[in-house]
Design a protein around this motif. Structure first.
Motif, PDB file in Angstrom:
ATOM      1  N   LYS A   1       0.799  -1.221  -0.083  1.00 25.03           N
ATOM      2  CA  LYS A   1       0.178  -0.158   0.013  1.00 25.03           C
ATOM      3  C   LYS A   1       0.885   1.252  -0.100  1.00 25.03           C
ATOM      4  O   LYS A   1       0.545   2.353  -0.461  1.00 25.03           O
ATOM      5  CB  LYS A   1      -1.036   0.032   1.303  1.00 25.03           C
ATOM      6  N   ASP A   2       2.095   1.280   0.667  1.00 24.60           N
ATOM      7  CA  ASP A   2       3.002   2.432   0.917  1.00 24.60           C
ATOM      8  C   ASP A   2       3.451   2.689  -0.616  1.00 24.60           C
ATOM      9  O   ASP A   2       3.381   3.649  -1.075  1.00 24.60           O
ATOM     10  CB  ASP A   2       4.143   2.133   1.685  1.00 24.60           C
ATOM     11  N   LEU A   3       3.777   1.487  -1.119  1.00 21.77           N
ATOM     12  CA  LEU A   3       4.366   1.682  -2.401  1.00 21.77           C
ATOM     13  C   LEU A   3       3.287   2.223  -3.811  1.00 21.77           C
ATOM     14  O   LEU A   3       3.669   3.251  -4.188  1.00 21.77           O
ATOM     15  CB  LEU A   3       4.904   0.460  -2.946  1.00 21.77           C
ATOM     16  N   ALA A   4       2.068   1.575  -3.414  1.00 23.31           N
ATOM     17  CA  ALA A   4       1.127   2.132  -4.391  1.00 23.31           C
ATOM     18  C   ALA A   4       0.672   3.424  -4.237  1.00 23.31           C
ATOM     19  O   ALA A   4       0.438   4.519  -5.104  1.00 23.31           O
ATOM     20  CB  ALA A   4      -0.174   1.196  -4.048  1.00 23.31           C
ATOM     21  N   ASP A   5       0.538   3.990  -2.965  1.00 21.63           N
ATOM     22  CA  ASP A   5       0.283   5.390  -2.646  1.00 21.63           C
ATOM     23  C   ASP A   5       1.189   6.310  -3.078  1.00 21.63           C
ATOM     24  O   ASP A   5       0.905   7.305  -3.664  1.00 21.63           O
ATOM     25  CB  ASP A   5       0.076   5.457  -0.997  1.00 21.63           C
ATOM     26  N   GLY A   6       2.296   5.655  -2.963  1.00 23.42           N
ATOM     27  CA  GLY A   6       3.495   6.784  -3.591  1.00 23.42           C
ATOM     28  C   GLY A   6       3.428   6.801  -5.097  1.00 23.42           C
ATOM     29  O   GLY A   6       3.468   8.025  -5.708  1.00 23.42           O
ATOM     30  N   GLU A   7       3.114   5.697  -5.643  1.00 23.06           N
ATOM     31  CA  GLU A   7       2.959   5.522  -7.357  1.00 23.06           C
ATOM     32  C   GLU A   7       1.775   6.603  -7.526  1.00 23.06           C
ATOM     33  O   GLU A   7       1.862   7.178  -8.605  1.00 23.06           O
ATOM     34  CB  GLU A   7       2.650   4.096  -8.016  1.00 23.06           C
ATOM     35  N   LYS A   8       0.741   6.481  -6.861  1.00 24.38           N
ATOM     36  CA  LYS A   8      -0.622   7.183  -7.118  1.00 24.38           C
ATOM     37  C   LYS A   8      -0.378   9.049  -6.949  1.00 24.38           C
ATOM     38  O   LYS A   8      -1.083   9.580  -7.314  1.00 24.38           O
ATOM     39  CB  LYS A   8      -1.714   6.791  -6.303  1.00 24.38           C
ATOM     40  N   GLY A   9       0.786   9.143  -6.516  1.00 20.33           N
ATOM     41  CA  GLY A   9       1.070  10.414  -6.216  1.00 20.33           C
ATOM     42  C   GLY A   9       0.641  11.085  -4.536  1.00 20.33           C
ATOM     43  O   GLY A   9       0.692  12.345  -4.493  1.00 20.33           O
ATOM     44  N   ILE A  10       0.079  10.284  -4.021  1.00 22.08           N
ATOM     45  CA  ILE A  10      -0.435  10.729  -2.663  1.00 22.08           C
ATOM     46  C   ILE A  10       0.806  11.440  -1.917  1.00 22.08           C
ATOM     47  O   ILE A  10       0.680  12.185  -1.118  1.00 22.08           O
ATOM     48  CB  ILE A  10      -1.045   9.459  -1.856  1.00 22.08           C
TER      49      ILE A  10
END
Length: 136
Positions: free
Chosen positions: A64-73
């Motif tokens: 989730k951390d990585l995905a949130d980073g990729e989403k630009g959060i």
């Protein structure tokens, strides 16, 4: 999905923190047993099933951390931002404080705080012992 190198690096980074914590716990427990052999803590070993569930949850958090980073959060590089110099400068204090913690455990003074500590905003479970709660 983040690139493979970022993902593997982050997973390794997080797992190394877990292994460090486990090593700390193991060494500190052995030291406590040597210094206070009669200090028995009421703890239980975790089953392999519980450990596996914990690892799965940690893996999901990392994903989730990585995905949130990729989403630009937040920027992906922020998940690698850890103040290691601060950690290693304070870590010896953890070891130096252990004897006083063990002494408090031995004397069952779990909720006693130094006079310098303002506990006003602490949750009640920090401030009221189970024994006191049962007496009221």
């Amino acid at each position: 999905m983040p690139d493979t190198i970022t993902k593997l690096t982050y997973q390794t980074f997080q797992q190394s923190k877990i292994y460090f914590a486990l090593a700390h716990k193991r060494i500190s427990t052995q030291l406590r047993n040597f210094i206070h052999p009669n200090l028995k803590l009421n703890t239980k070993s975790l089953s392999a099933e519980i450990l596996q569930k914990m690892q799965q949850r940690i893996d999901k958090i990392i994903e989730k951390d990585l995905a949130d980073g990729e989403k630009g959060i937040y920027p992906v590089n922020i998940i690698f931002d850890n103040p290691w110099a601060d950690f290693f400068s304070y870590y010896p204090n953890v070891w130096l404080d252990m004897p006083s913690v063990w002494e408090k455990i031995q004397q069952k003074k779990y909720q006693e705080f130094s006079q310098e500590i303002d506990t006003q905003d602490y949750p009640n479970y920090y401030k009221i012992s189970i024994i006191k709660q049962m007496d009221t």
